[in-house]
Scaffold this active site. Structure first.
Site: not given
Ligand code: NAD
Ligand code: DAU
Length: 341
Positions: A37, A85, A87, A129, A159, A185, A211
């Protein structure tokens, strides 16, 4: 068939969606969620699951070997999926150390526990990424599973290291490992530091939408439940030692996304504010998911035009969840990230 599946990071955005999917569609499986958490986990996210007798929650840090081994000893999981992770790319630029510790060393601890107690599968949840970025003027190029690893940020580097370590544990120790690499996602319960929930939150409160750069960077969007179904398909049909790319050919520039959100919420484009660009900002991500489609029969089912409507509707109905996330430390974070940008 009865199984115990241990999920790390199951209180986060994608991990929680995965737990919900398993509880709904695999009635014989027990779900063990291990999550420490961090700021990114709102405990309300797992409120419903906590009522289910097939769900157990441990507040534990994947970097804490003793605690993780204790849980494995008690629960004896058959399958382990590592979502936990740090993230967020922007946070990794501010403070890389924590990303290396959690994302690399934490993954090592979980895999060591898998080796010690024996599992049918360890699945590493990876990201597109790790392939770096693609140029904006080459729409014919995509990330394939054998695209070279070429990372840009401390996040993506951590990662990539975790993916490679997982594959090394397969080759060296015979650990039954699979890896998936997914594109961006979106959906319910995503922490409002990421583009889509941040923009929905700000627009709802008539705050400026920051942006980066000119907003022309492109991301390949996938509805979170489609990602989770992809991971389940890898667990049930994937080959050990293999990497699977997951994505839905849903490329959109950031400015397009922001304008869609404003239009859905009936807010003016004058709320958009172009701010200083992210350091090392990746231009374009685009996944080729054809291996997952051919080998696993997986394909996304939610079109972006529907998914974004569902997502906005969810945040509108669950404003209380966003309010819980955006109090306290979030305000300090927001000010630090965007105050002088
Ligand atoms: P998130 O940040 O929403 O959630 C991460 C969760 O991991 C949290 O609940 C946090 O409490 C937990 N956590 C962090 N450090 C921890 C630790 N040391 N021990 C135990 N729990 C811990 O992340 P998300 O967006 O749900 O991403 C989940 C996974 O999917 C990550 O590995 C991320 O790299 C990968 N991923 C995310 C996206 C995306 O678009 N969000 C896309 C591709 C892959
Ligand atoms: O591609 C998968 C990845 O997507 C995951 O592995 C990461 O955990 C997840 O955070 C996401 O990474 P991005 O860097 O692509 O996501 P983010 O939502 O931070 O940003 C999406 C795009 O929007 C990026 O080009 C940066 C831009 N952005 C982001 C924020 C937060 C803005 O322009 N303004 C903002 O305030």
């Amino acid at each position: 068939m009865k199984k115990t599946i241990l999920v790390t990071g199951g209180a986060g955005f994608i991990g929680n969606c995965f737990c919900k999917l398993i509880l709904k569609e695999r009635p014989d499986w027990k779900v063990v969620n291990v999550d420490c958490l961090t700021y990114a986990a709102n405990p309300s996210t797992i409120r419903e699951e906590m009522k289910d007798p097939r769900y157990v929650f441990y507040r534990e840090d994947i970097r804490r070997r003793e605690g993780i081994f204790e849980i494995f000893k008690k629960e004896r999981p058959d399958v382990v999926v590592n979502f936990a992770a740090e993230s967020h790319v922007d946070r990794s630029i501010e403070d890389p150390g924590l990303f290396l510790q959690t994302n690399i060393l934490g993954t090592q601890v979980v895999m060591d526990a898998c080796r010690a107690f024996g599992v049918e599968r360890f699945h590493q949840v990876g990201t597109d990424e790790v392939y770096g970025d693609l140029p904006l003027d080459r729409p014919d190029l995509f990330f394939h599973e054998d695209t070279p690893i070429r990372t840009s940020s401390p996040y993506s580097t951590s990662k990539a290291a975790a993916d490679l370590l997982a594959l090394a544990y397969h080759r060296t120790y015979g650990l039954p490992v699979t890896v998936s690499r997914c594109s961006n996602n979106y959906g319910p319960y995503q922490f409002p530091e990421k583009l889509i929930p941040l923009m929905i939150h700000n627009a709802t409160h008539d705050k400026e939408l920051p942006v980066y750069g000119k907003g022309l960077n492109v991301r390949d969007w996938l509805y979170v439940e489609d990602h989770c179904r992809g991971i389940l398909a890898v667990l049930e049909k994937g080959k050990v030692g293999e990497v699977y790319n997951l994505g839905g050919h849903n490329e959109k520039s950031n400015i397009e996304i922001v304008k869609i959100i404003l239009s859905e919420l009936g807010k003016p484009e004058s709320l958009i504010r172009f701010v200083a660009d992210r350091k090392g900002h990746d231009q374009r991500y685009a996944i080729d998911p054809s291996k997952a489609t051919a080998e696993l029969g997986w394909a996304p089912t939610t079109m972006f035009c529907d998914g974004i409507k569902l997502t906005i509707a969810w945040y509108k109905e669950n404003g209380w969840w966003l309010d819980e996330c955006t109090s306290g430390d979030y305000l300090k974070y927001y000010d630090k990230m965007y105050g002088n940008r």
